[in-house]
Design an enzyme around this catalytic site. Structure first.
Site, mmCIF file in Angstrom:
data_model
loop_
_atom_site.group_PDB
_atom_site.id
_atom_site.type_symbol
_atom_site.label_atom_id
_atom_site.label_comp_id
_atom_site.label_asym_id
_atom_site.label_seq_id
_atom_site.Cartn_x
_atom_site.Cartn_y
_atom_site.Cartn_z
ATOM 1 N N HIS A 87 5.760 -4.202 -39.382
ATOM 2 C CA HIS A 87 6.064 -4.633 -38.012
ATOM 3 C C HIS A 87 7.564 -4.955 -37.912
ATOM 4 O O HIS A 87 8.158 -5.465 -38.864
ATOM 5 C CB HIS A 87 5.219 -5.861 -37.649
ATOM 6 C CG HIS A 87 5.273 -6.207 -36.201
ATOM 7 N ND1 HIS A 87 6.351 -6.845 -35.635
ATOM 8 C CD2 HIS A 87 4.402 -5.967 -35.186
ATOM 9 C CE1 HIS A 87 6.128 -6.983 -34.331
ATOM 10 N NE2 HIS A 87 4.955 -6.460 -34.038
ATOM 11 N N GLU A 111 6.171 1.347 -31.720
ATOM 12 C CA GLU A 111 6.581 0.154 -30.975
ATOM 13 C C GLU A 111 8.108 0.160 -30.837
ATOM 14 O O GLU A 111 8.811 -0.288 -31.761
ATOM 15 C CB GLU A 111 6.164 -1.124 -31.711
ATOM 16 C CG GLU A 111 4.694 -1.357 -31.778
ATOM 17 C CD GLU A 111 4.346 -2.844 -31.888
ATOM 18 O OE1 GLU A 111 3.537 -3.307 -31.076
ATOM 19 O OE2 GLU A 111 4.893 -3.529 -32.750
#
Ligand code: PGA
Length: 246
Positions: free
Chosen positions: A95, A167
């Protein structure tokens, strides 16, 4: 193919709040009977207790990270084998918050992906360009290079599964002046990602979109051909918001 919605609770909730929210998810018929698979990713301290609460054929448990090894002198790390043993099925890896705050680089993320797959976990590997890369028109070059770094040399059995979450870092709601990416544009970028991944690992991989997804835009993303699901942060903490998406 069934779409997938991943709820990334980050470190936003206390232990008690995580348990309460898990119970609300479990009691909510729209979430429990969602057409998509729902993956709940609480923080490490709550994951064991949440595993006891969640059940149902569309509700799955995920973790937000995992170590590169199963067992060893690795202070502070969490073993993918132990996650698997308590019912975790998916794991978010790489992430952008981990890359930024803890200096995780592509080779570390690649090692985590390998270890997770070896344990039978399904990695959800996050990739995404920064605002600078976007402004300089380098999005595709960046993504292509990152996919090569992450997956080159990764040997997969036909039964191994993993997913990518696209993302764009600038679209994540915790980033200053974040804005969701236009769904059409996200669809194009994800088509590109699919092509690059298929060339490198010779396998079709589901690609999720993440970044300021809410009940207002979720359906539009999910309608897109190349968007196989969503990775949702802030909006997954609000039961009313999340049930609308489900
Ligand atoms: P957001 O977070 O939905 O709050 O933008 C997504 C993520 O960081 O995974």
């Amino acid at each position: 193919m069934k779409k997938i919605i991943v709820a990334n609770w980050k470190m936003k909730l206390s232990y008690a709040e995580s348990i309460t929210l898990a119970k609300k998810y479990q009691a909510n018929q729209l979430i429990k009977n969602a057409k998509s698979d729902i993956v709940v990713c609480p923080d490490f301290i709550s994951v064991r207790e949440v595993s006891k609460i969640l059940s149902g054929k569309s509700l799955f448990l995920g973790a937000q990270d995992a170590a590169t090894i199963d067992r060893g002198a690795s202070t502070g790390e969490v073993s993918p084998a132990d996650l698997k043993s308590i019912g975790v099925r998916y794991v978010i890896l790489g992430h952008s918050e981990r890359r930024e705050q803890f200096g995780e680089d592509s080779s570390l993320v690649a090692a985590k992906v390998k270890a997770a797959i070896a344990e039978g976990l399904i990695p959800i590997v996050c990739i995404g360009e920064s605002l600078v890369e976007r402004k300089n028109g380098e999005t595709r070059n960046y993504l292509q290079a990152e996919i090569k770094r992450l997956f080159k040399g990764l040997k997969l059995k036909s039964s191994d599964r993993f997913m990518i979450a696209y993302e764009p870092v600038w679209a994540i709601s915790s980033v200053k002046s974040a804005k969701a990416m236009d769904p059409e544009e996200a669809n194009f970028v994800q088509e590109f990602i699919k092509g690059v991944v298929a060339k490198i690992i010779k396998k079709k991989v589901p690609i999720l979109y993440g970044g300021s997804v809410s009940s207002i835009n979720a359906a539009t993303y999910l309608k897109m051909k190349n968007i196989d699901g969503l990775l949702v942060g802030a909006a997954s903490l609000d039961i009313a918001e999340f049930q609308k998406m489900c």
